[in-house]
Design an enzyme around this catalytic site. Structure first.
Site, short mmCIF file in Angstrom:
data_model
loop_
_atom_site.label_atom_id
_atom_site.label_comp_id
_atom_site.label_asym_id
_atom_site.label_seq_id
_atom_site.Cartn_x
_atom_site.Cartn_y
_atom_site.Cartn_z
N MET A 30 38.39 -12.11 -9.17
CA MET A 30 39.44 -11.12 -9.40
C MET A 30 38.89 -9.99 -10.27
SD MET A 30 43.00 -13.16 -9.43
CE MET A 30 43.00 -13.71 -11.11
N HIS A 34 31.97 -11.29 -15.71
CA HIS A 34 31.18 -11.64 -16.90
C HIS A 34 30.06 -12.57 -16.46
CE1 HIS A 34 33.41 -15.34 -16.51
NE2 HIS A 34 34.55 -14.68 -16.64
N HIS A 37 30.75 -15.33 -13.92
CA HIS A 37 30.74 -14.93 -12.50
C HIS A 37 29.31 -14.73 -12.01
CE1 HIS A 37 34.82 -13.25 -13.69
NE2 HIS A 37 35.12 -13.98 -12.63
O1 PAF Z 1 39.38 -18.01 -9.72
C1 PAF Z 1 39.74 -16.87 -9.37
O2 PAF Z 1 39.24 -15.85 -9.88
C2 PAF Z 1 40.82 -16.71 -8.32
O3 PAF Z 1 41.76 -17.72 -8.42
C3 PAF Z 1 40.28 -16.61 -6.89
C4 PAF Z 1 39.57 -17.88 -6.47
C5 PAF Z 1 39.30 -15.43 -6.80
C6 PAF Z 1 41.42 -16.36 -5.91
O4 PAF Z 1 42.09 -15.19 -6.20
#
Ligand code: PAF
Length: 286
Positions: A30, A34, A37
C-alpha cells in the site's frame, strides 16, 4: 522501471514477460515503503533470478479499511517509494486507480468480493470485521492483473499471510506464496508504515510489543504455561506503558490459527496494541 496504471496494460505486460519465459515475482503493497517492504522485494528478486521480473504494486485499498479507520490519512510518499523501488532494481510498479481496481464502484455497480471463512475469524478479523474481505478481494484481483509465479508477503501480518496462502490454494491461483521474515528497527519494533504516525513518546513506548513477545518466549522456554495466565501477564506488561492499550493477544497454531490452551515453545503469539490513535500489530514463534 516501468509504471503501469491499468488492468489491461498490466495483464498485457505480464503475458509478454511470460512468453519469454521470465518468471514474475510480485510484492503487493500500500506504499509508504520502508526497508521491510524492500526486504520482500529482495526476496522476490532472489526467487525469480536476475532474468526474472519483479513487480511492486502500490495501491491503498479502500475495501480493507472500515469507515472508522485511517484510509484518508494513510501515509503516502510516491516519490520516495519510486526512489526505493528504483534503487532495489524493481522492473515495474503497478499503480492502479480506484476506478481501475473497482470498476463501477463509485456508481454502485461493483458487487463481487472474495471471502475466506475460517482463518479470518479471530484476531485481526475479530477486531476489524470487514478487513480481510477487502484484503482477499484486492489480492485476488492483483494476482489476476500481475499473473505472478511467486508473491511475497511479510510475516508481520501473519494472519494475512495465512489467509492469502489459503485463498491461493482454495481458488487454484497458479502461483507460490512466500512469507518473508519481519524486519525490525534496532530496538525491536517491527517495521510498519503506521510507525510514521507515532509521536516521540508513543514511539518510545511502542517497544512494549517486542518486549511482550520476548517475555512470553522466556516464560514458556522450559515449561508450558496456560494461555489464560500468559494473556494476563501480557495485559499487565502492556499496562505499564501509559500510552499503550492492549487490543488483543492470541496464542495459536501457526498453520491453522486455532487458539491453544497451553502455550509452549513453538506456539505462535500475536498481539495488537493501540498507542494513542495508532494501532500496531506484531507476532512471533515462541
Ligand atoms: O499488507 C498490505 O500492505 C496489504 O494488506 C496488501 C496485501 C497490499 C493488500 O492491500
Amino acid at each position: 522501471m516501468q509504471t503501469i496504471r491499468t488492468v489491461g496494460s498490466m495483464q498485457r505486460a505480464a503475458r509478454a514477460w511470460r512468453r519469454t519465459d521470465r518468471r514474475i515475482g510480485f510484492v503487493p503493497t500500500m506504499g509508504y515503503l520502508h526497508d521491510g517492504h524492500m526486504s520482500l522485494v529482495r526476496e522476490a528478486r532472489r526467487l525469480v533470478g536476475p532474468q526474472g521480473i519483479v513487480v511492486v504494486s502500490i495501491y491503498v485499498n479502500p475495501t480493507q479499511f472500515a469507515p472508522t479507520e485511517d484510509l484518508a490519512k494513510y501515509p503516502r510518499d510516491l516519490r520516495r517509494d519510486y526512489s526505493l523501488c528504483r534503487t532495489e532494481g524493481v522492473d515495474a510498479v503497478f499503480l492502479p486507480s480506484d476506478a481501475a481496481m473497482y470498476p463501477g464502484k463509485a456508481e454502485g455497480r461493483y458487487s463481487t468480493y472474495v471471502v475466506e471463512e475460517r482463518l479470518t475469524q479471530g484476531m485481526e478479523g475479530a477486531s476489524r470485521p470487514t478487513h480481510f474481505r477487502g484484503v482477499t478481494t484486492v489480492v485476488a484481483k492483483l494476482f489476476n492483473c500481475v499473473l505472478p509465479d511467486v508473491a511475497v508477503f511479510g510475516a508481520k501480518d501473519w494472519q494475512q499471510a495465512a489467509v492469502i496462502t489459503r485463498m491461493t490454494t482454495d481458488l487454484d491461483f497458479p502461483l507460490k506464496v512466500v512469507v518473508a521474515k519481519t524486519r525490525r528497527e534496532k530496538d525491536g519494533l517491527a517495521m510498519s508504515s503506521r510507525n510514521a504516525y507515532l509521536s516521540t513518546e508513543e514511539r518510545a513506548q511502542a517497544t512494549v510489543l517486542r518486549r511482550a513477545l520476548d517475555a512470553v518466549k522466556r516464560a514458556v522456554a522450559k515449561n508450558p504455561v496456560p494461555a489464560v495466565e500468559m494473556t494476563q501477564a501480557v495485559a499487565r506488561l502492556i499496562a505499564t506503558r501509559p500510552a499503550a492499550r492492549l487490543d488483543y493477544v492470541a496464542f495459536f497454531d501457526a498453520k491453522t490459527l486455532e487458539p491453544v490452551a497451553m502455550v509452549t515453545r513453538g506456539t505462535r503469539m500475536a498481539l495488537a496494541v493501540r498507542l494513542g490513535k495508532t494501532r500496531l500489530i506484531d507476532n512471533d514463534r515462541l
